[in-house]
Write a protein that holds these residues in place. Sequence first.
Motif, PDB file in Angstrom:
ATOM      1  N   CYS A 106       0.856  -1.194   0.000  1.00 37.82           N
ATOM      2  CA  CYS A 106       0.000   0.000   0.000  1.00 37.82           C
ATOM      3  C   CYS A 106       0.886   1.236   0.000  1.00 37.82           C
ATOM      4  O   CYS A 106       0.856   2.062   0.923  1.00 37.82           O
ATOM      5  N   GLU A 160      -6.302   3.131  -9.677  1.00 39.12           N
ATOM      6  CA  GLU A 160      -7.673   3.607  -9.855  1.00 39.12           C
ATOM      7  C   GLU A 160      -8.669   2.634  -9.254  1.00 39.12           C
ATOM      8  O   GLU A 160      -9.636   3.040  -8.600  1.00 39.12           O
ATOM      9  N   LEU A 184      -8.711   1.185  -0.609  1.00 35.17           N
ATOM     10  CA  LEU A 184      -7.684   1.902   0.154  1.00 35.17           C
ATOM     11  C   LEU A 184      -8.280   2.513   1.414  1.00 35.17           C
ATOM     12  O   LEU A 184      -7.662   2.479   2.487  1.00 35.17           O
ATOM     13  N   ARG A 206      -8.690   2.879  -5.393  1.00 38.30           N
ATOM     14  CA  ARG A 206      -9.309   4.081  -4.863  1.00 38.30           C
ATOM     15  C   ARG A 206     -10.809   4.128  -5.163  1.00 38.30           C
ATOM     16  O   ARG A 206     -11.619   4.431  -4.286  1.00 38.30           O
ATOM     17  N   SER A 207     -11.199   3.824  -6.392  1.00 37.32           N
ATOM     18  CA  SER A 207     -12.610   3.925  -6.760  1.00 37.32           C
ATOM     19  C   SER A 207     -13.470   2.877  -6.062  1.00 37.32           C
ATOM     20  O   SER A 207     -14.651   3.100  -5.800  1.00 37.32           O
ATOM     21  N   VAL A 244      -0.255   2.468  -5.217  1.00 36.34           N
ATOM     22  CA  VAL A 244      -1.671   2.827  -5.074  1.00 36.34           C
ATOM     23  C   VAL A 244      -1.896   4.334  -5.017  1.00 36.34           C
ATOM     24  O   VAL A 244      -3.041   4.781  -4.923  1.00 36.34           O
TER      25      VAL A 244
END
Length: 208
Positions: free
Chosen positions: A17, A33, A41, A36-37, A22
């Motif tokens: 991480c 992406e 995370l 996060r989306s 990321v």
Amino acid sequence: MGELLDPAVAVLLTVECQQGVVGPGSALPELAEEVRSSGVLGNVARLVAAAHETGVQVVHAVAERRPDGRGANRNARLFRAAERLPVRQLTGTGAVRVAPPIEVAEEDLVVRRLHGLSPLAGTDVDALLRNLGCRTLIVTGVSANVAVPNAVFDAVNLGYTVVVPGDAIAGVPADYTPAMIRHTLALVATVATTDEVLGCLGRPRRRS
């Protein structure tokens, strides 16, 4: 599952991480992406925060390489491709710092590896876990394609019980991760959600 997550015997592991994987300037923008989306995370950050509050030890496993590449693997396409990426996970750079919103506390352990695919094999993680009295390892992070299953298999082979919050790991494409969890990780680990793990740790669920 509650008995598995006793703070005295449980350790939370975050896998790669880091900013260069990321973060916004990731070497792997598709993976970044997705992390996060999908909220993965954020879920890792919630688990880390809960671990800090409840006394569960946190270990951050970071993958990096020396600028000269000394000691790094070159025996697979993945390693050779990484050498050509515009963002490289070089020791001492921002790319190998744990990415926000995950917070690294003073008591956390950060273990860095210069070779291989696994956060456990050939690193200090197993020895540290044993010295900490760990019996249950909670595995989070990326990627569901390579490093996360490596961590789960290695931990099981070493005798640990593994818990995987399925919404706190990610890979690409997006539909690969649930299939891998169902058909592979669920055979060897206890699969849960972030909210279920937080509930066992005594933390309230996230409001919808």
